[in-house]
Design a protein around this motif. Structure first.
Motif, PDB file in Angstrom:
ATOM      1  N   ILE A 106      -1.292   2.738  -4.058  1.00 27.16           N
ATOM      2  CA  ILE A 106      -0.221   2.206  -3.205  1.00 27.16           C
ATOM      3  C   ILE A 106      -0.747   1.093  -2.306  1.00 27.16           C
ATOM      4  CG2 ILE A 106       1.336   2.769  -1.296  1.00 27.16           C
ATOM      5  CD1 ILE A 106       1.471   5.643  -2.543  1.00 27.16           C
ATOM      6  N   GLU A 107      -1.900   1.326  -1.670  1.00 30.76           N
ATOM      7  CA  GLU A 107      -2.405   0.349  -0.704  1.00 30.76           C
ATOM      8  C   GLU A 107      -2.964  -0.901  -1.379  1.00 30.76           C
ATOM      9  OE1 GLU A 107      -4.676   1.959   2.546  1.00 30.76           O
ATOM     10  OE2 GLU A 107      -3.478   3.800   2.574  1.00 30.76           O
ATOM     11  N   ARG A 108      -3.521  -0.762  -2.569  1.00 30.40           N
ATOM     12  CA  ARG A 108      -3.960  -1.950  -3.302  1.00 30.40           C
ATOM     13  C   ARG A 108      -2.751  -2.797  -3.677  1.00 30.40           C
ATOM     14  NH1 ARG A 108      -7.770   0.380  -7.971  1.00 30.40           N
ATOM     15  NH2 ARG A 108      -7.689  -1.796  -8.685  1.00 30.40           N
ATOM     16  N   ALA A 109      -1.669  -2.135  -4.120  1.00 25.69           N
ATOM     17  CA  ALA A 109      -0.441  -2.866  -4.464  1.00 25.69           C
ATOM     18  C   ALA A 109       0.133  -3.555  -3.230  1.00 25.69           C
ATOM     19  CB  ALA A 109       0.586  -1.901  -5.064  1.00 25.69           C
ATOM     20  N   ALA A 110       0.101  -2.863  -2.089  1.00 25.98           N
ATOM     21  CA  ALA A 110       0.640  -3.437  -0.855  1.00 25.98           C
ATOM     22  C   ALA A 110      -0.177  -4.650  -0.415  1.00 25.98           C
ATOM     23  CB  ALA A 110       0.649  -2.379   0.249  1.00 25.98           C
ATOM     24  N   ALA A 111      -1.491  -4.517  -0.442  1.00 28.79           N
ATOM     25  CA  ALA A 111      -2.360  -5.621  -0.014  1.00 28.79           C
ATOM     26  C   ALA A 111      -2.179  -6.838  -0.916  1.00 28.79           C
ATOM     27  CB  ALA A 111      -3.819  -5.163  -0.013  1.00 28.79           C
TER      28      ALA A 111
ATOM     29  N   CYS B  75       6.494  -5.035   2.895  1.00 33.85           N
ATOM     30  CA  CYS B  75       7.970  -5.127   2.862  1.00 33.85           C
ATOM     31  C   CYS B  75       8.555  -4.515   1.590  1.00 33.85           C
ATOM     32  CB  CYS B  75       8.439  -6.577   3.000  1.00 33.85           C
ATOM     33  SG  CYS B  75       7.905  -7.361   4.532  1.00 33.85           S
ATOM     34  N   SER B  76       7.975  -3.387   1.180  1.00 35.06           N
ATOM     35  CA  SER B  76       8.471  -2.677   0.004  1.00 35.06           C
ATOM     36  C   SER B  76       8.882  -1.263   0.428  1.00 35.06           C
ATOM     37  CB  SER B  76       7.381  -2.587  -1.076  1.00 35.06           C
ATOM     38  OG  SER B  76       7.760  -1.672  -2.089  1.00 35.06           O
ATOM     39  N   PRO B  77      10.187  -1.003   0.544  1.00 35.69           N
ATOM     40  CA  PRO B  77      10.636   0.339   0.945  1.00 35.69           C
ATOM     41  C   PRO B  77      10.111   1.446   0.038  1.00 35.69           C
ATOM     42  CG  PRO B  77      12.455  -1.215   1.049  1.00 35.69           C
ATOM     43  CD  PRO B  77      11.319  -1.926   0.369  1.00 35.69           C
ATOM     44  N   ARG B  78       9.969   1.168  -1.248  1.00 30.14           N
ATOM     45  CA  ARG B  78       9.514   2.194  -2.172  1.00 30.14           C
ATOM     46  C   ARG B  78       8.031   2.509  -1.978  1.00 30.14           C
ATOM     47  NH1 ARG B  78      13.722  -0.334  -4.173  1.00 30.14           N
ATOM     48  NH2 ARG B  78      15.292   0.852  -5.355  1.00 30.14           N
ATOM     49  N   LEU B  79       7.221   1.466  -1.769  1.00 30.99           N
ATOM     50  CA  LEU B  79       5.810   1.724  -1.478  1.00 30.99           C
ATOM     51  C   LEU B  79       5.667   2.524  -0.188  1.00 30.99           C
ATOM     52  CD1 LEU B  79       3.910  -1.606  -2.350  1.00 30.99           C
ATOM     53  CD2 LEU B  79       3.839   0.571  -3.586  1.00 30.99           C
ATOM     54  N   SER B  80       6.448   2.168   0.827  1.00 40.26           N
ATOM     55  CA  SER B  80       6.396   2.882   2.102  1.00 40.26           C
ATOM     56  C   SER B  80       6.821   4.329   1.934  1.00 40.26           C
ATOM     57  CB  SER B  80       7.291   2.196   3.143  1.00 40.26           C
ATOM     58  OG  SER B  80       6.773   0.930   3.491  1.00 40.26           O
ATOM     59  N   ARG B  81       7.851   4.560   1.137  1.00 43.94           N
ATOM     60  CA  ARG B  81       8.341   5.918   0.919  1.00 43.94           C
ATOM     61  C   ARG B  81       7.291   6.761   0.193  1.00 43.94           C
ATOM     62  NH1 ARG B  81      13.090   4.550  -0.694  1.00 43.94           N
ATOM     63  NH2 ARG B  81      12.786   4.668  -2.942  1.00 43.94           N
ATOM     64  N   MET B  82       6.656   6.208  -0.806  1.00 44.29           N
ATOM     65  CA  MET B  82       5.609   6.932  -1.536  1.00 44.29           C
ATOM     66  C   MET B  82       4.395   7.177  -0.644  1.00 44.29           C
ATOM     67  SD  MET B  82       5.638   5.347  -5.403  1.00 44.29           S
ATOM     68  CE  MET B  82       5.484   3.629  -4.913  1.00 44.29           C
ATOM     69  N   HIS B  83       4.124   6.215   0.223  1.00 44.87           N
ATOM     70  CA  HIS B  83       2.957   6.300   1.096  1.00 44.87           C
ATOM     71  C   HIS B  83       3.119   7.407   2.135  1.00 44.87           C
ATOM     72  CE1 HIS B  83      -0.072   4.341   3.972  1.00 44.87           C
ATOM     73  NE2 HIS B  83      -0.719   4.489   2.843  1.00 44.87           N
ATOM     74  N   GLN B  84       4.349   7.702   2.517  1.00 43.24           N
ATOM     75  CA  GLN B  84       4.620   8.647   3.599  1.00 43.24           C
ATOM     76  C   GLN B  84       4.000  10.020   3.333  1.00 43.24           C
ATOM     77  OE1 GLN B  84       8.748  10.116   4.116  1.00 43.24           O
ATOM     78  NE2 GLN B  84       8.547   9.497   6.258  1.00 43.24           N
ATOM     79  N   THR B  85       4.175  10.537   2.122  1.00 44.83           N
ATOM     80  CA  THR B  85       3.652  11.858   1.803  1.00 44.83           C
ATOM     81  C   THR B  85       2.129  11.865   1.806  1.00 44.83           C
ATOM     82  OG1 THR B  85       5.591  12.451   0.490  1.00 44.83           O
ATOM     83  CG2 THR B  85       3.573  13.679   0.065  1.00 44.83           C
ATOM     84  N   SER B  86       1.513  10.844   1.213  1.00 44.62           N
ATOM     85  CA  SER B  86       0.055  10.819   1.170  1.00 44.62           C
ATOM     86  C   SER B  86      -0.544  10.666   2.562  1.00 44.62           C
ATOM     87  CB  SER B  86      -0.455   9.713   0.239  1.00 44.62           C
ATOM     88  OG  SER B  86      -0.073   8.437   0.698  1.00 44.62           O
TER      89      SER B  86
END
Length: 216
Positions: free
Chosen positions: A93-98, A147-158
């Motif tokens: 997730i964080e590599r995709a975000a960066a 600025c990706s709601p889906r990445l943020s949503r997936m990141h929340q649990t981890s």
């Protein structure tokens, strides 16, 4: 100690209840392996059992709670395999975000904002709990800046699962905390738009955390 299990100040909804329980799990108020009692939680939150069950079902779907037949509902217990899998997901997730931040051309402002948090980590050196909270804040901001709601949503649990591990991680760091330096380097790599170095530093950062947790 701050309590996250307390009466809700606004109209109860399953989403608000799930957020409260997620915070309580992340901060150790609801500990790994702990069984959840509906009556007790409903009383502490000041809600009826219907919305509470819906809120707990959301966390079961996220993997933070597990239902054991004929026994009840429990907070997950993070095994070494769970830790490795959680950091694998966080890394992706964080590599995709960066990469998204760099591709969008927002990397200079993003890197500056992230460096400001890393600087606060340096100022909190010697207080592992404070550094741990800033560590979480850094990574939450990193994903949010994509600025990706889906990445943020997936990141929340981890991130909630990461919070569960924070106390175990704290004792593995020396008086001079290495995390501030790691985060400063990562922020600078993002600021300069160096995608290859950013990826390299993120992988090393996650690998280091896994090694500290599973080998402690």
């Amino acid at each position: 100690m701050t309590s996250y299990i307390e009466p809700l100040a606004q109209e109860s909804t399953p989403s608000i209840i799930a957020d409260k329980l997620r915070l309580a799990i992340g901060h150790g108020e609801l500990k790994p392996g702990m069984q959840l009692g509906e009556a007790d939680l409903a009383r502490k939150l000041g809600v009826s059992r219907g919305p509470l069950r819906e809120g707990m079902q959301r966390l079961t779907q996220e993997g933070l709670l597990v239902s054991i037949r004929n026994r009840g509902l429990f907070v997950i217990d993070m095994t070494p395999e769970d830790v490795r899998d959680m950091y694998l997901a966080r890394e992706a997730i964080e590599r995709a975000a960066a990469l998204q931040i760099i591709l969008r051309g927002d990397h200079e402002a993003a890197g500056t904002a992230l460096a400001a948090i890393a600087d606060r980590m340096t100022g909190a050196d010697g207080d592992p709990a404070a550094v741990g909270e800033l560590d979480i804040e850094f990574h939450e901001l990193l994903v949010r800046l994509a600025c990706s709601p889906r990445l943020s949503r997936m990141h929340q649990t981890s991130i909630t699962e990461t919070r569960m591990c924070i106390h175990a991680l704290e004792e593995t760091y020396l008086a001079t905390d290495a995390r501030a330096v790691e985060h400063l380097r990562l922020a600078e790599a993002i600021r300069t738009g160096d995608a290859a170095l950013t990826e390299q530093l993120l992988i090393a950062h996650m690998d280091d955390a896994v090694q500290r947790l599973v080998n402690r």
